[in-house]
Each structure stands twice: as C-alpha cells, then as structure tokens.
Design a protein around this motif. Structure first.
Motif, PDB file in Angstrom:
ATOM      1  N   VAL A 163      35.330 -28.400  19.028  1.00 14.19           N
ATOM      2  CA  VAL A 163      34.241 -29.023  18.276  1.00 14.19           C
ATOM      3  C   VAL A 163      33.217 -29.607  19.238  1.00 14.19           C
ATOM      4  CG1 VAL A 163      33.620 -30.813  16.595  1.00 14.19           C
ATOM      5  CG2 VAL A 163      35.769 -29.556  16.343  1.00 14.19           C
ATOM      6  N   ILE A 164      33.707 -30.378  20.214  1.00 14.46           N
ATOM      7  CA  ILE A 164      32.830 -30.938  21.247  1.00 14.46           C
ATOM      8  C   ILE A 164      33.564 -30.859  22.592  1.00 14.46           C
ATOM      9  CG2 ILE A 164      31.482 -32.919  22.033  1.00 14.46           C
ATOM     10  CD1 ILE A 164      31.500 -34.004  19.218  1.00 14.46           C
ATOM     11  N   PRO A 165      32.973 -30.199  23.599  1.00 17.98           N
ATOM     12  CA  PRO A 165      33.588 -30.164  24.927  1.00 17.98           C
ATOM     13  C   PRO A 165      33.366 -31.482  25.666  1.00 17.98           C
ATOM     14  CG  PRO A 165      31.519 -28.961  24.951  1.00 17.98           C
ATOM     15  CD  PRO A 165      31.745 -29.388  23.524  1.00 17.98           C
ATOM     16  N   PRO A 166      34.099 -31.722  26.751  1.00 17.34           N
ATOM     17  CA  PRO A 166      34.013 -33.002  27.464  1.00 17.34           C
ATOM     18  C   PRO A 166      32.598 -33.412  27.871  1.00 17.34           C
ATOM     19  CG  PRO A 166      35.880 -31.754  28.242  1.00 17.34           C
ATOM     20  CD  PRO A 166      35.132 -30.845  27.327  1.00 17.34           C
ATOM     21  N   SER A 167      31.809 -32.462  28.372  1.00 15.88           N
ATOM     22  CA  SER A 167      30.472 -32.807  28.879  1.00 15.88           C
ATOM     23  C   SER A 167      29.511 -33.232  27.771  1.00 15.88           C
ATOM     24  CB  SER A 167      29.873 -31.621  29.638  1.00 15.88           C
ATOM     25  OG  SER A 167      29.668 -30.518  28.771  1.00 15.88           O
ATOM     26  N   LYS A 168      29.844 -32.907  26.515  1.00 14.23           N
ATOM     27  CA  LYS A 168      28.961 -33.239  25.399  1.00 14.23           C
ATOM     28  C   LYS A 168      29.387 -34.502  24.660  1.00 14.23           C
ATOM     29  CE  LYS A 168      26.591 -29.487  26.122  1.00 14.23           C
ATOM     30  NZ  LYS A 168      25.236 -29.560  26.733  1.00 14.23           N
ATOM     31  N   LEU A 169      30.530 -35.060  25.054  1.00 20.77           N
ATOM     32  CA  LEU A 169      30.978 -36.304  24.435  1.00 20.77           C
ATOM     33  C   LEU A 169      30.134 -37.467  24.948  1.00 20.77           C
ATOM     34  CD1 LEU A 169      34.859 -35.902  24.555  1.00 20.77           C
ATOM     35  CD2 LEU A 169      33.418 -35.857  22.518  1.00 20.77           C
ATOM     36  N   THR A 170      30.002 -38.490  24.126  1.00 21.84           N
ATOM     37  CA  THR A 170      29.259 -39.681  24.527  1.00 21.84           C
ATOM     38  C   THR A 170      30.162 -40.901  24.431  1.00 21.84           C
ATOM     39  OG1 THR A 170      27.224 -38.697  23.649  1.00 21.84           O
ATOM     40  CG2 THR A 170      27.183 -41.036  24.133  1.00 21.84           C
ATOM     41  N   PRO A 171      30.517 -41.528  25.576  1.00 24.74           N
ATOM     42  CA  PRO A 171      30.189 -41.074  26.935  1.00 24.74           C
ATOM     43  C   PRO A 171      31.057 -39.870  27.318  1.00 24.74           C
ATOM     44  CG  PRO A 171      31.652 -42.955  27.024  1.00 24.74           C
ATOM     45  CD  PRO A 171      31.320 -42.751  25.566  1.00 24.74           C
ATOM     46  N   ALA A 197      33.794 -37.535  28.897  1.00 21.18           N
ATOM     47  CA  ALA A 197      35.209 -37.847  29.087  1.00 21.18           C
ATOM     48  C   ALA A 197      35.952 -36.591  29.488  1.00 21.18           C
ATOM     49  CB  ALA A 197      35.795 -38.421  27.801  1.00 21.18           C
ATOM     50  N   SER A 198      37.194 -36.756  29.942  1.00 18.10           N
ATOM     51  CA  SER A 198      38.023 -35.601  30.324  1.00 18.10           C
ATOM     52  C   SER A 198      38.926 -35.212  29.154  1.00 18.10           C
ATOM     53  CB  SER A 198      38.856 -35.927  31.562  1.00 18.10           C
ATOM     54  OG  SER A 198      39.668 -37.057  31.321  1.00 18.10           O
ATOM     55  N   ARG A 199      38.316 -35.064  27.995  1.00 23.98           N
ATOM     56  CA  ARG A 199      39.062 -34.638  26.815  1.00 23.98           C
ATOM     57  C   ARG A 199      38.126 -33.857  25.889  1.00 23.98           C
ATOM     58  NH1 ARG A 199      39.809 -40.171  23.182  1.00 23.98           N
ATOM     59  NH2 ARG A 199      37.612 -40.806  23.194  1.00 23.98           N
ATOM     60  N   TYR A 200      38.751 -33.073  25.009  1.00 21.84           N
ATOM     61  CA  TYR A 200      38.028 -32.270  24.031  1.00 21.84           C
ATOM     62  C   TYR A 200      38.231 -32.853  22.635  1.00 21.84           C
ATOM     63  CZ  TYR A 200      37.428 -28.280  27.278  1.00 21.84           C
ATOM     64  OH  TYR A 200      37.081 -27.461  28.320  1.00 21.84           O
ATOM     65  N   GLU A 227      39.742 -33.545  12.899  1.00 20.01           N
ATOM     66  CA  GLU A 227      39.260 -33.500  14.281  1.00 20.01           C
ATOM     67  C   GLU A 227      40.115 -34.421  15.149  1.00 20.01           C
ATOM     68  OE1 GLU A 227      35.091 -34.432  14.125  1.00 20.01           O
ATOM     69  OE2 GLU A 227      34.554 -32.448  13.349  1.00 20.01           O
ATOM     70  N   ARG A 228      40.609 -33.867  16.267  1.00 17.39           N
ATOM     71  CA  ARG A 228      41.534 -34.620  17.105  1.00 17.39           C
ATOM     72  C   ARG A 228      41.136 -34.485  18.578  1.00 17.39           C
ATOM     73  NH1 ARG A 228      45.607 -35.930  13.613  1.00 17.39           N
ATOM     74  NH2 ARG A 228      45.901 -34.520  11.837  1.00 17.39           N
ATOM     75  N   TYR A 229      41.315 -35.571  19.325  1.00 14.72           N
ATOM     76  CA  TYR A 229      41.045 -35.563  20.755  1.00 14.72           C
ATOM     77  C   TYR A 229      42.278 -35.099  21.515  1.00 14.72           C
ATOM     78  CZ  TYR A 229      36.745 -38.230  19.966  1.00 14.72           C
ATOM     79  OH  TYR A 229      35.493 -38.624  19.573  1.00 14.72           O
ATOM     80  N   VAL A 230      42.046 -34.238  22.537  1.00 13.75           N
ATOM     81  CA  VAL A 230      43.139 -33.754  23.381  1.00 13.75           C
ATOM     82  C   VAL A 230      42.672 -33.795  24.840  1.00 13.75           C
ATOM     83  CG1 VAL A 230      44.628 -31.796  23.959  1.00 13.75           C
ATOM     84  CG2 VAL A 230      44.028 -32.238  21.569  1.00 13.75           C
ATOM     85  N   ASP A 231      43.517 -34.315  25.730  1.00  8.11           N
ATOM     86  CA  ASP A 231      43.191 -34.351  27.153  1.00  8.11           C
ATOM     87  C   ASP A 231      42.850 -32.941  27.646  1.00  8.11           C
ATOM     88  OD1 ASP A 231      43.594 -37.056  27.261  1.00  8.11           O
ATOM     89  OD2 ASP A 231      45.618 -36.928  28.095  1.00  8.11           O
TER      90      ASP A 231
END
Length: 279
Positions: free
Chosen positions: A240-248, A250-253, A264-268
């Motif tokens: 859904v959102i890669p790490p570089s597009k997260l705000t701020p 992060a090293s997770r998707y 929608e879930r965050y995963v390292d």
C-alpha cells in the motif's frame, strides 16, 4: 550467433545494407566481451561469499568490495540488455533491406526472410538462456550460513498447503543441495526449540538483517510475501505504501494481506520478500 551465412549475399547489396551487416557483427563481438565481463564479476562475487562463509563474518573491506562488485554487475547487465536491443533492431533493418531489394527472380520469398529472422532470434535466445543459466547456477552456489533467518517453504508432509514460515538455518547438505532449518515457532510451555526439517535450496529465502531492506524497495501495488504481524508465517500481500513514502520515512511497509478483509498492516521491511517463483 553468427552472420557468416549471409556473407555471400552482402556483395550484391547496397552500401547501406553492408554497413548494417558490419554493425551487427561488431555488436555481436562486443556482446561476447560484455558477457565475459559478467562471468568474471559473478566469479569474483562468489569468491567473496565463499570467503565470508569460511570465516563466518564479513569485514568492512569485504562489504565495501562486494557492494562495488554488485554495482558493477548491475551496470554490466544494463550494457548487455542495451546491446541485445541494438542487435535486434539492426537485424530488423537488415531483413527489411533484404525484403525491399529482392525480386521474385532472386528466389527468396517473405517466408524465407522470416525463417532467417527466426534462426537469428533462436541463436540469440540460446545465448541469453545459457547466460541466465550460468547466473542462476552461480547464485545457487552462495551458501546461506548457519544461524541466518530465512523464509522456508514447509514440506508437504508437514504442511499440506506448503506455507512459508520463519526459520533459522542450522545446516547445509551439499549432497542433496538442501538445508536443515529450525522452525522459529518454539514450544513456549517447555521452551523447547522449534521443529527441524529438510528443504531444498530453492525453497529457502535469506532474510536481511534487522534494519536492512531490499534495494530498490517494492513500489506501491507490488505483490510480495510478508510476515503476518505477531505470527511466524509468511503470506501473500500487496504494498500500500513503501518505506520511502511513509511520513515520516521508516524501515517498514504498509501492506494488505490476502484474505484479510483489506485490513492495512505495518510490517518491518526485512520481512517483506519477493514472491517465490514456482519451479
């Protein structure tokens, strides 16, 4: 790939077609050189991986050298791809010249022209397949060291669905080209380690260290396998959102898992992996 069988024809063609013919031959020679460079790079990369496997760790110098070699290998692959495209384009031009310049009395019809092209493409395709085979073989020679976290596909006799689970490499068996891995799912009550089982090399994917991630990252809408939160199982998911597009950043998707009601879930990031190719 060889153009020798056309040499007898070029004497009857215009200077333009002779020039294209010469360009194709030059390009084929350059392609051979580029492929040789790639083979040497792969050899060097594997030598460093063998050294790491032998000593059990990678020094900073070795890491920097490997990074440099991988960058060179990427550049080499790009040059090879561009040369393949150029050769294919020049072959199209060459065959168009033949088609336009031939008359019925020349005894060469359209079908024969296409046959020549198919022969050229087959020759080129065989060369590329051989190249890919050598690359795949080289990659398979890089042994994952003991203690490495991996995603492992469970054997059918253990799990009929053959799901991918989080595990740790405990040994490599060269005679069968397989790994012995230990399930990360431990028996909490007795604190006993997880079950061990044998899996072929193709069913084991090394997981980057914590804090590391795949480069380049998986873009939005990519299909991946990822470790479902609070479990030791990998399931198919969509980015859904890669790490570089997260705000701020992060090293997770941010992912949505298959059959998870679009939650929608965050995963390292280091637990987000390429979809394994079925072999």
């Amino acid at each position: 790939m060889s153009m020798d069988k056309y040499r007898g024809e070029t004497s009857r063609q215009s200077p333009d077609i002779e020039e294209i013919f010469a360009q194709i031959n030059d390009s084929l020679t350059n392609l051979d050189k580029i492929e040789d460079e790639g083979a040497e790079l792969i050899k060097s990369i594997n030598e460093y991986h063998d050294r790491i496997q032998h000593v059990g760790y990678a020094s900073q110098d070795v890491k920097e050298k490997l990074e440099s070699l991988y960058k060179e290998a990427i550049k080499q692959a790009s040059r090879e791809e561009e040369m393949d495209k150029k050769i294919s384009k020049d072959i199209d031009k060459y065959l168009e010249f033949i088609k336009d310049s031939r008359t019925p009395s020349d005894g060469l019809n359209i079908e024969e022209i296409h046959k020549k092209r198919r022969n050229l493409e087959t020759s080129s395709g065989s060369s590329n397949k051989a190249k890919k085979s050598k690359v795949s073989q080289s990659k398979s020679n890089v042994i994952i060291k003991n203690g490495t976290s991996v995603a492992a596909k469970q054997p059918r006799d253990k799990d009929i669905e053959e799901n991918w689970i989080l595990a740790t490499v405990v040994g490599y068996k060269p005679e069968s080209k397989s790994y012995e891995v230990e399930d990360a799912d431990k028996d909490e009550a007795s604190n006993r380690p997880g079950e061990r089982f044998i899996v072929p090399v193709k069913n084991v994917i090394a997981i980057p260290n914590s804090g590391e991630m795949r480069s380049p990252e998986f873009p939005k809408d990519s299909t991946v396998i990822a470790l479902y939160p609070s479990t030791t199982c990998f399931y198919k998911a969509v980015v859904v959102i890669p790490p570089s597009k997260l705000t701020p950043k992060a090293s997770r998707y941010l992912l949505t898992f298959e059959d998870d009601e679009n939650a929608e879930r965050y995963v390292d990031a280091h637990y987000v992996l390429d979809i394994p190719k079925e072999k």
